[in-house]
Write a protein that holds these residues in place. Structure first.
Motif, PDB file in Angstrom:
ATOM      1  N   ASP A  74       0.828  -1.211   0.000  1.00 23.47           N
ATOM      2  CA  ASP A  74       0.000   0.000   0.000  1.00 23.47           C
ATOM      3  C   ASP A  74       0.861   1.259   0.000  1.00 23.47           C
ATOM      4  O   ASP A  74       0.343   2.373  -0.016  1.00 23.47           O
ATOM      5  CB  ASP A  74      -0.971   0.019   1.174  1.00 23.47           C
ATOM      6  N   ASP A 114     -12.546   4.193   2.628  1.00 15.19           N
ATOM      7  CA  ASP A 114     -11.147   3.831   2.874  1.00 15.19           C
ATOM      8  C   ASP A 114     -10.886   2.359   2.570  1.00 15.19           C
ATOM      9  O   ASP A 114      -9.831   1.998   2.032  1.00 15.19           O
ATOM     10  CB  ASP A 114     -10.771   4.132   4.324  1.00 15.19           C
ATOM     11  N   GLU A 115     -11.846   1.498   2.916  1.00 19.02           N
ATOM     12  CA  GLU A 115     -11.677   0.077   2.632  1.00 19.02           C
ATOM     13  C   GLU A 115     -11.630  -0.163   1.123  1.00 19.02           C
ATOM     14  O   GLU A 115     -10.796  -0.929   0.619  1.00 19.02           O
ATOM     15  CB  GLU A 115     -12.819  -0.732   3.251  1.00 19.02           C
ATOM     16  N   ARG A 117     -10.682   1.940  -1.144  1.00 19.05           N
ATOM     17  CA  ARG A 117      -9.393   2.441  -1.633  1.00 19.05           C
ATOM     18  C   ARG A 117      -8.266   1.455  -1.317  1.00 19.05           C
ATOM     19  O   ARG A 117      -7.348   1.262  -2.123  1.00 19.05           O
ATOM     20  CB  ARG A 117      -9.105   3.818  -1.036  1.00 19.05           C
ATOM     21  N   ASP A 118      -8.317   0.832  -0.141  1.00 20.26           N
ATOM     22  CA  ASP A 118      -7.287  -0.141   0.222  1.00 20.26           C
ATOM     23  C   ASP A 118      -7.266  -1.313  -0.762  1.00 20.26           C
ATOM     24  O   ASP A 118      -6.188  -1.787  -1.161  1.00 20.26           O
ATOM     25  CB  ASP A 118      -7.527  -0.666   1.639  1.00 20.26           C
ATOM     26  N   TYR A 119      -8.442  -1.805  -1.126  1.00 20.80           N
ATOM     27  CA  TYR A 119      -8.505  -2.912  -2.081  1.00 20.80           C
ATOM     28  C   TYR A 119      -7.860  -2.531  -3.407  1.00 20.80           C
ATOM     29  O   TYR A 119      -7.072  -3.289  -3.971  1.00 20.80           O
ATOM     30  CB  TYR A 119      -9.954  -3.342  -2.313  1.00 20.80           C
ATOM     31  N   GLN A 121      -5.711  -0.126  -3.937  1.00 21.18           N
ATOM     32  CA  GLN A 121      -4.293   0.183  -3.752  1.00 21.18           C
ATOM     33  C   GLN A 121      -3.437  -1.075  -3.819  1.00 21.18           C
ATOM     34  O   GLN A 121      -2.401  -1.108  -4.494  1.00 21.18           O
ATOM     35  CB  GLN A 121      -4.069   0.892  -2.418  1.00 21.18           C
ATOM     36  N   ILE A 122      -3.850  -2.126  -3.131  1.00 20.72           N
ATOM     37  CA  ILE A 122      -3.031  -3.336  -3.045  1.00 20.72           C
ATOM     38  C   ILE A 122      -3.298  -4.286  -4.209  1.00 20.72           C
ATOM     39  O   ILE A 122      -2.373  -4.823  -4.833  1.00 20.72           O
ATOM     40  CB  ILE A 122      -3.259  -4.037  -1.696  1.00 20.72           C
ATOM     41  N   SER A 168     -11.789  -4.542  -7.524  1.00 15.81           N
ATOM     42  CA  SER A 168     -10.329  -4.413  -7.578  1.00 15.81           C
ATOM     43  C   SER A 168      -9.698  -5.560  -8.346  1.00 15.81           C
ATOM     44  O   SER A 168      -8.673  -5.393  -9.014  1.00 15.81           O
ATOM     45  CB  SER A 168      -9.746  -4.342  -6.161  1.00 15.81           C
TER      46      SER A 168
END
Length: 268
Positions: A74, A114-115, A117-119, A121-122, A168
């Motif tokens: 991330d 935010d969750e 976006r995290d998916y 991002q990674i 994602s």
């Protein structure tokens, strides 16, 4: 020479496999490539001790040269560093496997921005950044290189409580085709493909009924293994005429749905 050595005109091709420290699909891929003569850069975020143990095991079993790279995907700077560490250690990079991913079942009402976006991002952005960094090395190599991304069979038939995860992973399919076009302009021997795993790595606490249903959900009548995915990755690396392909390795799961059966299983 074996098929991998021939494909890259190298006695010991170099492979970087993200997410290969923990006992999941990435580790099986790293072991498969090591068994066929590759030097390996394992990657872990938190499973560094496990990655070091795998590196030692590969050396003992196959005589493999290996390193362990560490970093959180991330962070936008991590992919470039992982590739640089691999190139610095071995002088080249022939194979990149983007295996690292995150997923957690979450009812859609509880998914936060935010969750989501995290998916991305990674699972998506880090895949892009790792591939681009690898292609920068591969572009200067006579035999280019092979990049294999890991998607998910169920992006075509998503199941409940993964509404943040599946977008994602669905993006990885398009990303694979786009990068295949982009990188071939730099060096036509750089190939980018994708494996879309089906039900493998079933939870050890799964009930017999759940196992039965999962077996019944595939045309092959069985649950897959991490080794099935690893073998498919090796095939894509060996075959120099496969490019831009998203290949389901799912026992026919993506085209077959028994009446009344709705069951999903994570793969990574």
């Amino acid at each position: 020479m074996n098929e991998l050595q021939t494909a890259f005109d190298c006695d010991a091709p170099v492979a970087l496999v993200t997410g290969s420290g923990a006992p999941r699909v990435g580790r099986a891929i790293a072991l498969e490539l090591a068994r066929h003569g590759c030097r390996i850069a394992l990657h872990a975020h938190t499973s560094v001790d496990e990655a070091n143990a795998v590196a030692t095991s590969m050396t003992d079993r196959y005589g493999t040269e290996s390193i362990v790279t560490q970093g959180a995907l991330d962070c936008d700077q991590t992919p470039e560093r992982l590739v640089a560490e691999t190139r610095d250690a071995f002088g080249r990079l022939d194979i990149l496997v983007n295996s690292a991913a995150i997923w957690t079942p979450t009812p859609i009402q509880r998914v936060t921005p935010d969750e989501l976006r995290d998916y991305f991002q990674i699972n998506t952005i880090a895949t892009f950044l790792c591939a681009r960094a690898a292609a920068n090395v591969m572009a200067d190599q006579k035999r280019g290189g092979s990049i294999v991304n890991l998607g998910d069979w169920a992006t075509v038939r998503p199941y409940l409580d993964h509404a943040a995860y599946f977008p994602s992973k669905g993006a990885v399919d398009v990303l694979t085709r786009s990068l295949a076009v982009e990188f071939a302009q730099r060096n036509p021997t750089i190939r980018v493909n994708c494996i879309k795993p089906g039900p493998v790595l079933l939870d050890g606490e799964a009930s017999d009924e759940r196992r039965r249903k999962l077996c019944a959900s595939t045309l092959s009548g069985q649950i897959g293994t991490a080794e099935h995915i690893a073998h498919a990755v090796r095939l894509l690396c060996e075959n120099s005429f496969i490019n831009g392909v998203c290949l389901p390795v799912d026992g026919g799961r993506s085209i077959f749905a028994p009446d009344g059966l709705q069951v999903g299983e994570n793969t990574g």
